[in-house]
Motif scaffolding. Sequence first.
Motif, PDB file in Angstrom:
ATOM      1  N   MET A   1       0.839  -1.180   0.000  1.00  0.00           N
ATOM      2  CA  MET A   1       0.000   0.000   0.000  1.00  0.00           C
ATOM      3  C   MET A   1       0.884   1.244   0.000  1.00  0.00           C
ATOM      4  SD  MET A   1      -2.924   0.977   2.709  1.00  0.00           S
ATOM      5  CE  MET A   1      -2.508   2.460   3.555  1.00  0.00           C
ATOM      6  N   LYS A   2       0.560   2.184  -0.843  1.00  0.00           N
ATOM      7  CA  LYS A   2       1.354   3.410  -0.950  1.00  0.00           C
ATOM      8  C   LYS A   2       0.774   4.492  -0.055  1.00  0.00           C
ATOM      9  CE  LYS A   2       3.927   2.906  -4.937  1.00  0.00           C
ATOM     10  NZ  LYS A   2       5.202   3.416  -5.228  1.00  0.00           N
ATOM     11  N   ASN A   3       1.667   5.183   0.613  1.00  0.00           N
ATOM     12  CA  ASN A   3       1.276   6.353   1.399  1.00  0.00           C
ATOM     13  C   ASN A   3       1.452   7.579   0.516  1.00  0.00           C
ATOM     14  OD1 ASN A   3       0.875   4.814   3.710  1.00  0.00           O
ATOM     15  ND2 ASN A   3       3.027   4.963   4.264  1.00  0.00           N
ATOM     16  N   ILE A   4       0.481   8.456   0.529  1.00  0.00           N
ATOM     17  CA  ILE A   4       0.573   9.656  -0.293  1.00  0.00           C
ATOM     18  C   ILE A   4       1.626  10.606   0.266  1.00  0.00           C
ATOM     19  CG2 ILE A   4      -0.679  11.686  -1.108  1.00  0.00           C
ATOM     20  CD1 ILE A   4      -3.176   9.894  -1.147  1.00  0.00           C
ATOM     21  N   LEU A   5       1.606  10.820   1.564  1.00  0.00           N
ATOM     22  CA  LEU A   5       2.579  11.714   2.193  1.00  0.00           C
ATOM     23  C   LEU A   5       2.993  11.155   3.541  1.00  0.00           C
ATOM     24  CD1 LEU A   5       4.088  14.442   2.475  1.00  0.00           C
ATOM     25  CD2 LEU A   5       1.999  15.368   3.462  1.00  0.00           C
ATOM     26  N   VAL A   6       4.305  11.066   3.738  1.00  0.00           N
ATOM     27  CA  VAL A   6       4.862  10.689   5.034  1.00  0.00           C
ATOM     28  C   VAL A   6       5.750  11.846   5.466  1.00  0.00           C
ATOM     29  CG1 VAL A   6       6.295   9.055   6.284  1.00  0.00           C
ATOM     30  CG2 VAL A   6       4.832   8.255   4.434  1.00  0.00           C
ATOM     31  N   GLU A   7       5.517  12.361   6.666  1.00  0.00           N
ATOM     32  CA  GLU A   7       6.337  13.475   7.131  1.00  0.00           C
ATOM     33  C   GLU A   7       6.645  13.345   8.614  1.00  0.00           C
ATOM     34  OE1 GLU A   7       4.485  17.235   6.437  1.00  0.00           O
ATOM     35  OE2 GLU A   7       3.217  17.075   8.185  1.00  0.00           O
TER      36      GLU A   7
END
Length: 189
Positions: A1-7
Motif C-alpha cells: 500500500m502506498k502512502n501519499i505523504l509521510v512526514e
Amino acid sequence: MKNILVESTIILPANIMCSIRNKIIRIKGAKGSITKSFFKTNLIFLLKNKVSKKLIIKRYCSNKKHATIVRTVASIINNMIIGVTKGFEFRIRLVYQHFPINVKFYQSIRALEIYNYFGQKKVYFFYLPSDISVHILDPSKKEFRIQGNNLEKLGLFSGIIQNACKINNKDTRKFVDGVYVSKKFILSN
C-alpha cells in the motif's frame, strides 16, 4: 500500500542554528557543528518558522520500506542536535583473565595504543578522529572513556577498537578477553 505523504517534524531548540543546502544539513550548537549529507534519500527538507524553528522532512508516494527512511533521518538529525548541545560518552572496559591489557593515550599525535592483549607482542594502534577525545579513568587502566559530539563517529571508533581486539578460533565462553563498550551516556550540561 502506498502512502501519499509521510512526514516528520523536528522542533529545534532556541540555541541551535540549522541550515539546509542541496540536502546537506549543517547543525551548529554550543559544542561545535555537525554536517551530514542526505543526497541518496529522496526526501524533501523544509525549514519553517524562524521563530519556532521547525524542520520538516517529507516524502511523497512511498511504500512501507521507503516511509521508514523519514523516521530514520529524523532520528539521525535528533542525535546531531543532542550532540551539539550536550555530547555523547562511551565507557570502554578492558576485560582479561590472565594477561593484563594495557592502554596508553598519546596526546601529541592523538593516538590510542593497546598492548599486551592476550599476552601478544602485537601493539594495536588507533588514530583518533578530530572531534573525539579520550580520557583514561582509573590508575589501574581497566576502563577509559571516549567523548564527542558525533554519535556515528563514536560508535564507529569504538566498534573498530572492539573488532580489532577480538580473539578468533577460541571458545568465547572461556576466553572473554577483549575491549568492550560497557556504557553509553548523553552528557549533561
